[in-house]
Design an enzyme around this catalytic site. Structure first.
Site, PDB file in Angstrom:
ATOM      1  N   HIS A  49     -46.793  20.489  61.306  1.00  0.00           N
ATOM      2  CA  HIS A  49     -46.353  19.514  60.315  1.00  0.00           C
ATOM      3  C   HIS A  49     -46.848  19.859  58.916  1.00  0.00           C
ATOM      4  CE1 HIS A  49     -44.587  15.616  59.397  1.00  0.00           C
ATOM      5  NE2 HIS A  49     -45.639  15.317  58.666  1.00  0.00           N
ATOM      6  N   HIS A  96     -39.734  11.003  59.618  1.00  0.00           N
ATOM      7  CA  HIS A  96     -40.776  10.203  60.256  1.00  0.00           C
ATOM      8  C   HIS A  96     -40.317   9.902  61.674  1.00  0.00           C
ATOM      9  CE1 HIS A  96     -44.402   7.835  58.585  1.00  0.00           C
ATOM     10  NE2 HIS A  96     -44.549   9.124  58.370  1.00  0.00           N
TER      11      HIS A  96
END
Length: 742
Positions: A49, A96
């Site tokens: 990430h 998200h």
């Protein structure tokens, strides 16, 4: 540091998501074994990430330069593009996904908050938001729960924050049953000379944390986003952040005010990995270091451990470096807005980060070795073509019976009520699209959102696009189509495509077949962006969107594209205007039904290649549409996409409270002509007195086009068959999603 501290083992490193080789590499970088705080730091900063360790080698192949680019991709909080007259547009898209899968309301809300902070940390005031949402089958109660939570989270946060949601996309497929995709896009405007940078330099300059207090929410959120979803994922709910849009509104105003002072050296949003990410990235970029006293960080819980403070992803926080001696200025501004503002350290020339807690040095790490583009690992993963690709390529449309004319109403009703095509009214009614009074699309629908840049004649034209079914069938061609459709939507709205941000949603990169999808899609995207001269300004990679039950999601490289409209006179909408206006198809007709919604959901055939696409034709079609709009020759333009020609005609008719009467071309299959999704096609309407002019122009360009028929007062008529009344169509289309959700 306490030499008696028990140092973490390889097993601890594994639990934190690090590979054995990475554990050894950390020890080499430090010249010793890391303590737990340091290991936690590396685990989040080297997670996929944050570091893009499994993707960066391919992302570097994307085009990243143009005359308009004001910031290199990935260098700042968001992309920055010159739009003329001393103004720039900052824009970005991010995911998200994992948080939204577990806690849809807060997962989606904090996604909106995070993407807007990326915009205003650059000194840009956000003016518009979009979102791209993917969910599983609507037959599942779980999908409805996730959809309700995500939409409410986006609406509540965005509405309270005061930025209009001006468009987006919504898509359903069973491949997203476990892993929904929630991609948030934001765009803002800033004067070119007033852009803030995400950097840190100047020995002795103070380092501040501003905004909300730091809590235990979101700890290890970055590593959570870098693993597959499983039944155990619900145990990681603390990795889901909690947002406060009212705090964010205050932070927006305070941030823009301190940037306007000219005293800000650098500023960065605290998103993934929190304090450690901001301190390391800003220090590495500025080739400096920092000394940080964690005791001075405002916290919401007592006795937080060093790693908890460093890794917390509590929302609405910024790290700010300002000129020494200007501390009272920043303090005064944040006091005025009633926000936390605490000096937690200062800049050094060591290029290392030294973190203290209770007077003890708890971590000593080199900034450069933590970050993307620095010492973080970069991998070339194994990849191979999945077996299904060759199976899909075997599809022959002649094996599928063409539909009979008496089936037209049934197919039309099926498509107009299908969740992938029907009106998103149930969703967009929960969003405020008019706050800020800049949205030009509220009462004038078009293929892309048009948002006024106040103080000028300009508008930005923005869209998010990706048909993941096409990408799954052929990742390279599907990604090219995603870029082309985004550009086509902007052109049909009267804009000029100028730049791209992307959100690359894929499964586990350690699965060779998944990684092949990723590599092919990136290469296809890069080729299309080069041809359109739309450089990639940045974006987001979201891997690990898969589960043991459902496997990987369809490869979904969502394209967020920015276009520019120089003057309102260039504005084009999709609605039919007047009865007896002439309707034309600009672009090629084919017998292609591959990967169409008609084939996939009505015929139930899921194995077929991506639809026909030729870039040269696409380019010429877009140039012709652009010319006809600029010259005022056409009254409406609407690109043909999901559902094919019939759905495009129906949408234009319903938007204008009109009908249409057309004739099919018996040289082609009826289903392909009406419901196929072959690319590079646009429906236009013109007044009868422009017929000779438009046909002459299209003849001169040697473009394929066809006269279809006329706009009528009402009703959808095909080959003299009354398929649907306007009232039937609008009832089916407008209310389908609401009926399912109720």
């Amino acid at each position: 540091m306490d030499a008696t501290e028990s140092l973490p083992s390889l097993e601890t490193a594994r639990k934190l998501g690090l590979l054995p080789d990475e554990f050894d590499r950390i020890a080499q970088i430090l010249g010793r074994r890391p303590n737990f705080t340091e290991l936690s730091i590396f685990s989040v900063m080297w997670s996929e990430h944050c570091s893009y360790k499994n993707s960066i080698v391919w992302l570097k192949t994307l085009p990243r330069d143009s005359d308009r680019m004001l910031a290199k991709a990935g260098d700042e909080n968001a992309g920055l593009v010159d739009i003329g007259d001393g103004l720039a547009c900052s824009f970005k898209i991010e995911s998200h996904n994992h948080p939204s899968a577990l806690e849809p309301y807060q997962g989606a809300a904090t996604g909106v908050g995070g993407i807007n902070r990326d915009i205003f940390t650059m000194g840009a005031r956000p003016i518009a938001q979009l979102n791209s949402l993917r969910f599983g089958s609507l037959d599942l109660a779980k999908t409805k729960r996730l959809l309700r939570g995500v939409v409410k989270g986006i609406g509540d946060y965005g509405n309270a924050f005061g930025i209009p949601t001006v468009g987006g996309e919504l898509y359903f497929d069973e491949c997203y049953n476990t892993n929904p995709l929630v991609n948030a896009f934001s765009a803002g405007i800033v004067e070119v000379g007033k852009v803030a940078k995400a950097t840190s330099y100047g020995v002795g300059n103070p380092v501040f944390i501003v905004g909300s207090a730091t809590g235990k929410d979101g700890i290890h959120g970055a590593t959570f986003a870098s693993e597959d979803i499983s039944a155990a994922s619900t145990d990681k709910l603390p990795a889901v952040q909690v947002g406060d849009p009212f705090m964010e509104k205050l932070l927006l105003e305070a941030t823009l005010e301190i940037i306007a002072t000219g005293y800000v050296i650098g500023i960065q949003d605290m998103g993934a990995a929190g304090i450690i990410c901001s301190t390391s990235e800003m220090s590495a970029k500025g080739e400096h270091g920092m000394i940080i006293d964690l005791d001075k960080v405002p916290t919401r819980q007592l006795n937080m451990a060093p790693f908890e403070i460093l890794l917390s992803e509590s929302q609405e926080r910024m790290l700010v470096v300002i000129e020494k001696g200007k501390e009272d200025v920043i303090q005064g501004i944040f006091d005025k807005w009633d926000l936390n503002c605490a000096q937690i350290g200062e800049v050094t020339d060591t290029q290392r980060l030294h973190f203290y807690r209770y007077g003890e040095l708890v971590a000593d790490v080199p900034a450069y070795d933590l970050v993307l583009g620095g010492g973080a690992p970069q991998y070339h993963r194994e990849y191979r073509e999945p077996a299904y690709i060759k199976e899909f390529a075997k599809f022959d449309p002649s094996d599928v019976d063409d539909l009979e004319k008496d089936e037209l109403k049934k197919v039309a009703q099926h498509l107009l009520t299908h969740p992938n095509i029907c009106s998103r009214k149930w969703v967009y009614q929960q969003y405020d699209s008019t706050v800020g009074t800049a949205n030009r699309s509220t009462n004038a629908p078009s293929d892309a959102a048009v948002v006024r840049v106040k103080g000028s004649d300009k508008s930005i034209v923005i869209t998010v696009d990706c048909n993941s079914r096409y990408v799954n069938a052929n990742p390279r061609q599907g990604a090219m189509i995603a870029v082309a459709e985004a550009a086509r939507n902007i052109v049909c709205s009267g804009g000029e495509p100028i730049a791209v941000t992307n959100n690359l949603n894929f499964g586990n990169p350690y699965v060779p077949e998944v990684y092949w999808q990723f590599v092919e899609a990136v290469q296809g995207m890069g080729e299309a962006c080069r041809r359109f001269s739309t450089p990639v300004t940045g974006g987001n990679v979201s891997f690990y969107n898969q589960s043991s039950d459902d496997g990987p999601v369809f490869p979904t490289p969502t394209i967020g594209m920015l276009g520019l409209m120089e003057h309102p006179s260039h504005r084009m909408t999709l609605d039919f205007k007047n009865e007896d206006d002439l309707i034309y198809l600009v672009g090629p007709s084919t017998d292609d039904i591959a990967s169409s919604e008609y084939l996939y959901s009505y015929k139930g055939i899921k194995a077929s290649p991506a639809p026909n696409f030729d870039f040269e034709t696409e380019w010429r079609i877009q140039e012709s549409i652009k010319t006809m709009i600029r010259n005022g020759w056409i009254k409406s333009a609407h690109d043909i996409s999901d559902g094919g020609l019939f759905v495009t005609l129906a949408e234009s008719a319903m938007a204008g409270d009109k009908g249409f009467q057309i004739e099919t071309d018996d040289r082609y299959r009826t289903d392909a002509f009406l419901f196929g999704e072959s690319q590079s096609r646009v429906v236009i309407s013109i007044s009868p007195d422009q017929q000779q002019h438009v046909e002459g122009y299209l003849d001169d360009t040697i473009l394929p086009f066809a006269f279809l028929g006329k706009v009528t007062a009402g009703g959808f008529v095909v080959d003299d068959i009354a398929v649907l009344t306007l009232a039937e169509a609008k009832d089916s289309y407008d209310n389908a999603l609401g009926k399912i959700m109720s």
